[in-house]
Scaffold this motif. Structure first.
Motif, PDB file in Angstrom:
ATOM      1  N   GLY A  27      57.621  43.544  23.691  1.00 25.94           N
ATOM      2  CA  GLY A  27      56.416  42.704  23.694  1.00 25.94           C
ATOM      3  C   GLY A  27      55.924  42.573  22.259  1.00 25.94           C
ATOM      4  O   GLY A  27      56.566  43.068  21.327  1.00 25.94           O
ATOM      5  N   ILE A  28      54.780  41.940  22.094  1.00 28.96           N
ATOM      6  CA  ILE A  28      54.305  41.661  20.726  1.00 28.96           C
ATOM      7  C   ILE A  28      54.018  42.950  19.959  1.00 28.96           C
ATOM      8  O   ILE A  28      54.231  43.008  18.743  1.00 28.96           O
ATOM      9  N   VAL A  29      53.578  44.007  20.670  1.00 31.09           N
ATOM     10  CA  VAL A  29      53.263  45.263  19.970  1.00 31.09           C
ATOM     11  C   VAL A  29      54.555  45.951  19.529  1.00 31.09           C
ATOM     12  O   VAL A  29      54.700  46.338  18.363  1.00 31.09           O
ATOM     13  N   GLU A  50      64.729  46.364  25.235  1.00 32.80           N
ATOM     14  CA  GLU A  50      63.806  45.618  26.108  1.00 32.80           C
ATOM     15  C   GLU A  50      64.424  45.495  27.498  1.00 32.80           C
ATOM     16  O   GLU A  50      65.577  45.126  27.639  1.00 32.80           O
ATOM     17  N   ARG A  51      63.624  45.777  28.518  1.00 34.62           N
ATOM     18  CA  ARG A  51      64.195  45.802  29.868  1.00 34.62           C
ATOM     19  C   ARG A  51      64.511  44.421  30.436  1.00 34.62           C
ATOM     20  O   ARG A  51      65.441  44.255  31.218  1.00 34.62           O
ATOM     21  N   HIS A  58      56.138  39.768  29.485  1.00 31.04           N
ATOM     22  CA  HIS A  58      55.047  40.336  30.294  1.00 31.04           C
ATOM     23  C   HIS A  58      53.688  39.965  29.690  1.00 31.04           C
ATOM     24  O   HIS A  58      53.400  38.785  29.560  1.00 31.04           O
ATOM     25  N   GLN A  59      52.852  40.940  29.315  1.00 31.38           N
ATOM     26  CA  GLN A  59      51.499  40.565  28.861  1.00 31.38           C
ATOM     27  C   GLN A  59      51.521  39.562  27.708  1.00 31.38           C
ATOM     28  O   GLN A  59      50.705  38.637  27.657  1.00 31.38           O
ATOM     29  N   THR A  60      52.483  39.736  26.801  1.00 35.73           N
ATOM     30  CA  THR A  60      52.550  38.857  25.627  1.00 35.73           C
ATOM     31  C   THR A  60      52.733  37.393  26.022  1.00 35.73           C
ATOM     32  O   THR A  60      52.272  36.492  25.320  1.00 35.73           O
ATOM     33  N   ASN A  63      48.796  35.399  28.755  1.00 32.88           N
ATOM     34  CA  ASN A  63      47.425  35.760  28.365  1.00 32.88           C
ATOM     35  C   ASN A  63      46.630  34.532  27.953  1.00 32.88           C
ATOM     36  O   ASN A  63      47.106  33.407  28.065  1.00 32.88           O
ATOM     37  N   VAL A  66      44.035  33.881  22.787  1.00 33.55           N
ATOM     38  CA  VAL A  66      42.883  33.841  21.879  1.00 33.55           C
ATOM     39  C   VAL A  66      43.045  34.881  20.764  1.00 33.55           C
ATOM     40  O   VAL A  66      43.345  36.054  21.041  1.00 33.55           O
ATOM     41  N   VAL A 189      64.954  51.323  29.766  1.00 37.82           N
ATOM     42  CA  VAL A 189      65.103  52.759  29.513  1.00 37.82           C
ATOM     43  C   VAL A 189      64.669  53.503  30.769  1.00 37.82           C
ATOM     44  O   VAL A 189      63.564  53.309  31.278  1.00 37.82           O
ATOM     45  N   TYR A 243      44.672  32.460  36.381  1.00 42.31           N
ATOM     46  CA  TYR A 243      44.009  31.358  35.672  1.00 42.31           C
ATOM     47  C   TYR A 243      44.099  30.073  36.491  1.00 42.31           C
ATOM     48  O   TYR A 243      45.074  29.848  37.227  1.00 42.31           O
ATOM     49  N   ALA A 391      47.126  49.398  25.259  1.00 45.32           N
ATOM     50  CA  ALA A 391      46.987  48.310  24.279  1.00 45.32           C
ATOM     51  C   ALA A 391      46.664  47.006  25.002  1.00 45.32           C
ATOM     52  O   ALA A 391      47.398  46.026  24.913  1.00 45.32           O
ATOM     53  N   GLY A 395      45.051  43.419  22.085  1.00 42.84           N
ATOM     54  CA  GLY A 395      46.276  43.983  21.536  1.00 42.84           C
ATOM     55  C   GLY A 395      47.164  42.968  20.842  1.00 42.84           C
ATOM     56  O   GLY A 395      47.809  43.279  19.832  1.00 42.84           O
ATOM     57  N   THR A 397      46.174  40.086  19.371  1.00 38.61           N
ATOM     58  CA  THR A 397      45.502  39.756  18.102  1.00 38.61           C
ATOM     59  C   THR A 397      45.752  40.845  17.066  1.00 38.61           C
ATOM     60  O   THR A 397      45.972  40.570  15.884  1.00 38.61           O
TER      61      THR A 397
END
Ligand SMILES: Cc1cc2nc3c(=O)[nH]c(=O)nc-3n(C[C@H](O)[C@H](O)[C@H](O)COP(=O)(O)OP(=O)(O)OC[C@H]3O[C@@H](n4cnc5c(N)ncnc54)[C@H](O)[C@@H]3O)c2cc1C
Length: 419
Positions: A27-29, A50-51, A58-60, A63, A66, A189, A243, A391, A395, A397
């Motif tokens: 993801g982005i983090v 990455e799975r 996923h979250q990245t 969202n 913003v 993993v 949304y 996160a 997270g 941003t």
């Protein structure tokens, strides 16, 4: 619009049998952390595991898009520091790389007098956090910025903006590859074992022996931390955020970003109306406890996820405190008219016929054993490993600033000698 697996998947690279540094989670983090670590340690071999079959799914990839300015967060907290710094760095990064972004600004609107003291507190926090350009506005000021919105007072944050976070993540991934790193997808993993001077990571495509690892697994962060020997507290509890989008002919109802005054005791910002970088205007998200960590569809329930949520003492403590809020969220999730009515507090012209269903995201929200929804970012250690255990927003941003923070921590914990 987001998809669980995008069609832009890069050809997947093989996972190495050995590497100096493994980052679990694309993801982005995770990608920002990998990018920072390889930039500081160009001679180290680095691999992202990455799975899914693509990064940022996923979250990245689900969202509000913003770039938060740092208004809400408790001064001195990791969120406050890393969001303000991260937003600044992200704008610079996007400019350098030609990634579309827009500093469109946002208004936070109080609709009745009971919200004014919370608005004052937000203004105080923003000023202490060093949020640039923040100012108080009255009803006329709101109408000037957002002609279709109504409120008695508000805050205007001109440095809040919008971006396509998956595009940012893809750019980080390219930086990693350009620096010689590997990104192996389809590599879930499954177990973590300390094996002498390395960590043995068994995954869907074999085993990677890594000198050190950083786990940035979002909704699955607690599971991997526990597998590596960490405390099970806090647990990740998934909160689904659905949304709606405005019909194209009604997009003129929103010029930029319209937010409510949030409840300070919850880590969620409330239903907002946000322009997306692709031109869409989103209404949402809801915040409903979900039956799966990937509950992009409301009906998705996974036995293990549900068991872990319901078996956690914190879940019941949280529910006993927040059941009324939960009931409202359930109503928003079940009844589009109730959801739209909540948003029409800020934009009175908004009607059910103005919206269409859009997508849903699933927040990886850490929940403590005592029932507290963990507000701040949480990072922790196990032998030869660091873990990002919470996160949530902001997270994305904050990703570049989180990456610096983790890389500093890695230098200390792993005794890495940079450059
Ligand atoms: C509805 C919603 C709205 C949001 N709005 C905003 C916003 O407007 N602005 C903002 O800044 N932030 C926002 N956020 C928060 C932001 O999306 C997250 O903070 C950020 O995406 C977290 O990135 P991540 O890399 O930690 O997690 P993720 O993007 O979830 O990535 C984690 C990765 O780890 C992988 N993984 C998990 N387990 C394993 C395993 N065992 N092996 C290998 N890989 C694994 C997953 O497949 C996934 O790719 C929002 C989040 C949601 C859900």
């Amino acid at each position: 619009m987001p998809a669980v697996s995008s069609t832009t998947a890069q050809p997947t690279e093989p996972a190495p049998a050995r590497c100096d540094l493994a980052i679990v989670g694309g993801g982005i983090v995770g990608l920002a952390v990998a990018r920072e670590l390889i930039a500081r340690n160009p001679r180290a071999s680095l691999c992202v595991l990455e799975r899914e079959t693509d990064i940022a799914t996923h979250q990245t990839g689900h969202n509000s898009g913003v770039i938060h300015a740092g208004v809400y967060y408790v001064p001195g907290s990791l969120k406050a520091r890393l969001c303000v710094a991260g937003a600044r760095e992200l704008y610079e990064y996007c400019e350098q790389r030609g990634i579309a972004n827009e500093r469109c600004g946002k208004v936070i609107i109080a609709t009745d007098a009971s919200e004014l003291s919370r608005l004052d507190e937000l203004q105080r926090r923003a000023s202490e956090n060093g949020v640039p350009g923040m100012r108080r506005i009255d009803a006329a000021g709101i109408a000037e910025l957002e002609p279709h919105a109504r409120g008695i007072a508000g805050l205007h944050s001109p440095s809040t903006g919008i971006v396509d976070f998956p595009a940012v993540a893809r750019s980080y991934a390219q930086d990693i590859r350009d620096a010689g790193g590997t990104i192996a997808t389809g590599c879930e993993v499954q177990s973590v074992q300390v094996a002498g001077r390395s960590l043995s990571l068994a995954h869907a495509r074999g085993t990677t022996e890594a000198g050190h690892a950083v786990f940035c697994a979002g909704a699955w962060a607690d599971r991997l931390a526990v597998a590596a020997g960490a405390d099970p507290d806090p647990r990740i509890v998934p909160f689904r955020g659905a949304y709606l989008r405005l019909a194209p002919e009604r997009r003129e109802l929103v010029r930029s970003l319209i937010y409510p005054v949030p409840d300070p005791s919850l880590p969620f910002l409330g239903v907002h109306l946000t322009k997306h970088i692709d031109g869409d205007v989103l209404v949402g998200p809801t915040a409903l406890m979900a039956g799966a960590r990937d509950a992009y569809r409301l009906a998705t329930v996974r036995r293990r996820d549900l068991h872990e949520t319901l078996g956690w003492p914190g879940t019941w403590r949280m529910l006993s405190r927040w059941w009324r809020t939960g009931a409202i969220e359930l109503r928003h999730a079940a009844l589009r008219s109730a959801f739209v009515r909540a948003a029409s507090r800020y934009v009175p012209e908004l009607r059910v016929g103005d919206v269409q269903p859009a997508f849903a995201g699933v927040r990886a929200q850490a929940l403590a054993r005592d029932g507290k929804l963990v507000d701040d970012f949480v990072f922790s250690h196990t032998e030869r490993a660091l873990h990002v255990r919470n996160a949530p927003s902001p997270g994305a941003t904050s990703s570049l600033a989180i990456a610096r923070h983790i890389a500093d921590e890695a230098e200390r914990a792993f005794a890495l000698r940079s450059r």
